[in-house]
Design a protein around this motif. Structure first.
Motif, PDB file in Angstrom:
ATOM      1  N   ILE A 184      -9.092  -5.527   1.994  1.00 32.34           N
ATOM      2  CA  ILE A 184     -10.271  -5.106   1.217  1.00 32.34           C
ATOM      3  C   ILE A 184     -10.895  -3.778   1.361  1.00 32.34           C
ATOM      4  CG2 ILE A 184     -12.627  -5.949   1.037  1.00 32.34           C
ATOM      5  CD1 ILE A 184     -11.660  -8.832   1.498  1.00 32.34           C
ATOM      6  N   LYS A 185     -11.281  -3.025   0.484  1.00 33.95           N
ATOM      7  CA  LYS A 185     -11.872  -1.878   0.578  1.00 33.95           C
ATOM      8  C   LYS A 185     -13.271  -1.940   1.308  1.00 33.95           C
ATOM      9  CE  LYS A 185     -10.219   1.373  -3.117  1.00 33.95           C
ATOM     10  NZ  LYS A 185     -10.674   2.092  -4.326  1.00 33.95           N
ATOM     11  N   MET A 186     -13.355  -1.082   2.605  1.00 34.16           N
ATOM     12  CA  MET A 186     -14.642  -1.267   3.153  1.00 34.16           C
ATOM     13  C   MET A 186     -15.104   0.368   3.168  1.00 34.16           C
ATOM     14  SD  MET A 186     -14.894  -4.447   4.247  1.00 34.16           S
ATOM     15  CE  MET A 186     -16.172  -4.349   5.500  1.00 34.16           C
ATOM     16  N   PRO A 187     -16.385   0.367   3.096  1.00 35.41           N
ATOM     17  CA  PRO A 187     -16.853   1.694   3.429  1.00 35.41           C
ATOM     18  C   PRO A 187     -16.706   2.437   4.812  1.00 35.41           C
ATOM     19  CG  PRO A 187     -18.790   0.006   2.896  1.00 35.41           C
ATOM     20  CD  PRO A 187     -17.494  -0.658   3.095  1.00 35.41           C
ATOM     21  N   ASP A 188     -16.312   3.524   4.509  1.00 39.53           N
ATOM     22  CA  ASP A 188     -15.488   4.356   5.750  1.00 39.53           C
ATOM     23  C   ASP A 188     -16.666   5.377   6.243  1.00 39.53           C
ATOM     24  OD1 ASP A 188     -13.960   5.009   7.738  1.00 39.53           O
ATOM     25  OD2 ASP A 188     -13.188   6.560   6.480  1.00 39.53           O
TER      26      ASP A 188
END
Length: 158
Positions: free
Chosen positions: A79-83
């Motif tokens: 899942i894409k997560m804010p970095d």
């Protein structure tokens, strides 16, 4: 329905609903109508000016998303997560978005300035020409036009 509404005549309820509708429409149109002229002044000389308007919450969110990089979290199935959020880019995007369209084209969309200052777009031009404190002052005005910083009691009265 409240006790008070039950006691009101149907005509009074209709008038009240029309007032509410008119107020909602007025509030929505007011969001984009109020503008403020910003002058960039250095050493007592006005270098240029532009007008800004208040932003909607969705516009703030769009700017934040564009300034945020994402990476996949393998522990959560990719899942894409804010970095990381590039704060300077976010602030420039806010100024760009809040600039009235006509001024955005004239000032930030100036292709000759892009060439001379070696930038690729309007937000990059903002980064190049505005100092950090100037950006901060402009954003404070945008926030003010957007309803931030208003006294809750004052908002409730109006």
């Amino acid at each position: 329905m409240s006790e008070q509404e039950e006691k009101m005549a149907p005509e009074a309820l209709l008038a009240s609903e029309e007032d509410i509708l008119r107020g909602l429409i007025d509030a929505a149109s007011d969001v984009e109508q109020e503008t403020l002229k910003i002058e960039i002044v250095r050493k007592g000389r006005v270098l240029f000016s532009f007008r800004v308007r208040g932003l909607l919450e969705t516009e703030y969110n769009d700017c934040k998303e564009k300034a945020t990089t994402y990476k996949k979290n393998r522990q959560l199935g990719g899942i894409k997560m804010p970095d990381e959020t590039d704060t300077a880019k976010y602030r420039s995007l806010l100024i760009y978005k809040a600039t009235v369209e006509e001024d955005r084209q004239r000032v930030w969309g100036n292709k000759d300035a892009w060439k001379q200052l070696n930038v690729l777009n309007g937000p990059a031009l903002i980064d190049k020409v505005l100092r950090a404190g100037e950006k901060d002052a402009v954003i404070a005005k945008i926030d003010e036009l957007s309803g931030y910083g208003e006294d809750l009691e004052e908002v409730a009265k109006n």
